[in-house]
Write an enzyme that holds these catalytic residues in place. Sequence first.
Site, PDB file in Angstrom:
ATOM      1  N   ASP A 272       0.865  -1.173   0.000  1.00 51.89           N
ATOM      2  CA  ASP A 272       0.000   0.000   0.000  1.00 51.89           C
ATOM      3  C   ASP A 272       0.907   1.230   0.000  1.00 51.89           C
ATOM      4  O   ASP A 272       2.080   1.146   0.363  1.00 51.89           O
ATOM      5  CB  ASP A 272      -0.898  -0.034   1.239  1.00 51.89           C
ATOM      6  CG  ASP A 272      -1.819   1.181   1.304  1.00 51.89           C
ATOM      7  OD1 ASP A 272      -2.291   1.609   0.247  1.00 51.89           O
ATOM      8  OD2 ASP A 272      -2.026   1.691   2.420  1.00 51.89           O
TER       9      ASP A 272
ATOM     10  N   ASP B 257      -6.947  -2.546   3.429  1.00 48.68           N
ATOM     11  CA  ASP B 257      -6.200  -3.655   2.848  1.00 48.68           C
ATOM     12  C   ASP B 257      -6.536  -4.990   3.497  1.00 48.68           C
ATOM     13  O   ASP B 257      -5.868  -5.986   3.242  1.00 48.68           O
ATOM     14  CB  ASP B 257      -4.692  -3.392   3.000  1.00 48.68           C
ATOM     15  CG  ASP B 257      -4.294  -2.008   2.516  1.00 48.68           C
ATOM     16  OD1 ASP B 257      -4.792  -1.601   1.465  1.00 48.68           O
ATOM     17  OD2 ASP B 257      -3.506  -1.337   3.205  1.00 48.68           O
TER      18      ASP B 257
END
Length: 1160
Positions: free
Chosen positions: A484, A851
């Site tokens: 990320d 996530d």
Amino acid sequence: MYRRGSVVDPQSGLPSPCPRDPQLGPDSHMDVQGYKWVRWRVWLCRLVALLSLGLLLIVFHWRPRLAVLARCRSCPLALAEVLLLRDSFGQQHVVEVLTEEMEAGSLELLGQQEEADWRDTVQLHREEKTLLRYYLYEALRYIWLDRKGAFCRVSVLNEDWTCKDLYGFQKGLSPQEQSLRRSMFGSNLIDVPVKSYTRLLFEEVLNPFYIFQVFSITLWSIDEYYFYALCIFIISVISISISLYETRKQSITLRNMAQFITDVTIRRDSGEEECVSSVELVPGDCLIIPQEGLVLPCDAALLAGECLVNESMLTGESVPVLKTPLPAGDRTYSSETERRHTVFCGTHIIQAKGGRPGGSGAVAVVTSTGFFTAKGNLVSSILYPQPINFRFYQDAMKFLLILGVIAFMGTIYIFVILFRTNVTWLQLIIRSLDVVTIAVPPALPAAITTGTIYAQSRLKKRGIFCISPPRINICGKVSVFCFDKTGTLTEEGLDVWGVMESGPSGFSELVSDPTLLPPGHMRSALACCHTVTLLQGEPLGDPLELKMVESTGWTLQEPDGDGDVVHSTFGGHKVLAVMIPPTQRPQCLGTFSSEAVAIVKRFPFSSSLQRMSVVTVAHGGRSALAFLKGSPEMVASFCRPDTVPAQFSSTLRNFSSEGLRVLALACKPVDVNSDLLNVERGEVETEMQFLGLLMMKNLVKPESAEVINILTLAHVRSVMVTGDNILTAVNVAKNCGMMGSDERVIFVTATARTAESMPSLRFSVEDGGAAAQSPRDVINQGLYQAGFDYHLAINGKSFAALCDHFPEYLPKVLMKATVFARMAPDQKTQLVKELQKLNYRVGMCGDGANDCGALRAADVGVSLSEAEASVASPFTSKTENISCVPLLIREGRCSLVTSFSLFRYMALYSLIQFCSVLILNTVKTTMGDLQFLFCDLFLVTLLAIVMGRGGPSEELHPCRPPASLLSLPVFGSLFIHTCMIVLGQLAAFFITTTQEWYIPLNSTVFGAKNLPNMENTCVFALSGYQYIIMAVIVTKSFPHKKPLYHNVLFLCLLLIHFAVMTSLVVYPGPLFGRIFKLYNFTDMNFKMLLVAVAALNFLVCFVVELLIDVGILNCLRSLRGRRPSKKQYKRLKALLSDSASWPPLDQTLSPTNDTVIFLS
């Protein structure tokens, strides 16, 4: 086929996957077969079990399917008493169909809307009893729906609820309705079963390896190996006791974490509020949330008021999240799409406000209970983890079968040899079966976990916590790692870099300080368009929004108590928060900004929507404005085209290319006399006026570039998966080293089918490439052939179109794509799964919030969180940067290499002892009781325990350790070492028998009765050295472990073992000679010759191992010819490197007119 069914889609009635929460658990499509008990078969099985002394029951315990087939007959699911389930992983489970009597007339209590489905769950039997038929699988309840002819999750009864339906439950349920729903849904309890010690002991002892151990101990006792059998029995009891204690301790820990019971307040249909236990909650209950908050015992949709929630237990994200009321409407409610309006089980509501008289508290409706909640799904995933598809663990079981075949051959050999002599049948059977107990080491599965245990301990000391230890070995095989961006590669906080207002003539000059903005809508938008809230007077919220509000100088205030005064100040509208401009301001700013603005409605930010909005009211309620904030592309799409500057795209590109986080803002007037509290989001976010851009600087963490460089040098591919702008992501990728300055970036743009156009796909080269040749110069020869490396970049919209309309191009794009931008949470999960389809071992590192799905789908998921063991991912790191990733891979490689070493050592240990017993049994003798004990416990067990203590190498090597035990190097190594073992023991044996002082043993007796003798002593001496030799040979260090001298305990133990063995060979002394039943050789030259044979054995094995390590066995592979790799990504890479037409630059492709590369 009438006996077969499946979990069905309740809407279509067709068999289909029935997933849990797509972000929290795997799909659970199951094949279901119905069976009915047959009385005579049941009694026959009981009789056979009695006659076989329980052996049949043990077989049924190992193979439940056989138990069902033997005692039941197939039948339609509607009549089934027992079900045989096959899950999506091919594993079979047996469950019993349960029935529960319901109150007569209870169905009439339900509304007409639900009556059809609820009636499906019952059957009418004699005496007019109403029975509910259901079964429990992995703690989830599946009920029988007669109209659909299948068992469905009980959650199907409320999954079609609309937002409007949820508001209908605000009046509360009657006690009768609640009782009926509790019968259907069960208690609201995440109950982790803690088995009794008796049941755990029963299950542990029935493990095939312990059954084998019991068989071995019994055999040794019959063979009068009493001391050895007693020692192994004591060790087994200690091992089982520790295992039972640890298992039960873990179950209790998980239950304490999962089970939560509290008192809550619910609203009854009479309007009264009642305090009940959370266990009694059912979907549809109206829950009253107090102002001081609580730890939520269920999933609930928020209907009135706002809640500040800490979701770190579920996501690992420590920043509190503001939850707002669910918009009313006819759309179907889903906890995933309505995350910002849903409070989840296990999360801590810090404060609730604005939903009750007096302005305190909030009102919510229970949507899920028990294991159907978000927390329940995560606990279930820990209780019932997916089978780990890792070749090492699969090959370990296969290799045990190979050892079993070797044991069978040895049994036949011993049987034939001894059959020719005058041994009794009892001795013949015992000696033949004894070979099996030697060749198949029952401790092998436990031994190969030693490396993992050491690695887990080292990781914990470094602040990395693991809830799935088998995944540590998988870390060693990771080939691609996804990251990320915000908070992972870059700093969590952002600083305001500047603002550009939009006007009739385009964008204004850049204003670096928002407080210098002229009075107007842009300044109000920056101050009001957020979800920041106050907790004990301190602002809390998203770091980006906190910085944005801080930069304006405006202050946030929230109404106290009923807030009637504040509401009346703003035209009688219910006020959530008031933004007050700074009191000290230049006179030129006039009076506009001196007036406070009230926020009366919030539509929170959503990653999938890429935007948020608010509705505000001016002082006195004169006017109302709606403000919109989000990604520039998304905001512009909701604005009137005439308000968006012509240079919008170029300006956005310039700022994004510099790595800035760019947000756009817009506004529109709203009718102040309308019902602003219940206004729909769709009404607000349309026909907006574009206001301008806000640029924020997001710095790359100093550790990111270093870590990415380490991974690149180790041939671990790095990929960025972010929700940010694609140009910003590309800039960050270049800054942290994912892309080289001399490498091209090719943007992949795919469009979906519309009413006006067909799907299209285009590959465009980034402007300003560093290479001298133009794109046109390399189109005809291909980038590979032109010597250019390149990276693909794609956004979420194009990724979706690529998956839907160009699936044949998807693998090729995944091969070279480095940046995935504007990706929604479910797209991140999909990306991980698509990479796994190409046989990549995928790692994922993120903050645990958006996530969560990708972290759990990845082979190795790492959540950067302050929580010690967040269930958001298998691994949790307290380090706030990605420096934990190389450490995790290094520990994984070290653990995998250690597991390989231990596996080979345990296999060679068995083969050494197997050879010794075969040689000695051939001449009618065997090893002594204490000789076995000395070899097994003192030599082998101690070495195996400390062998895995060596830590990982300080550097990541480009090559990954192998994961296959059935590969040529492993098999070749074991075969050659086994030959050396046999030759060494035979050399010692024949050297002894050719000595002039050699005295043959007494051949009239067999086994331990003719001890001590020369044959036994020489074979025991050399085999003892071989246990030590093989421990050194198989212990690998370079390049994945620290050198051997770092494992001081192992080295010391080797020296001690060598000294003890040498003393037993050279001068055992009368005491040890009597204890171990060793023959006292008087010839010192002969003793030194035995030591020399052992040294030669070591030297030959060491040289052979070195040659195998450098690839000498690869010459055998060249004889069969080069074969393509079994990994799809490697085969695809080879195909693409030979393709001169890939990628097709500056060409618009359609789904049907292109020649593509397929994998066979």
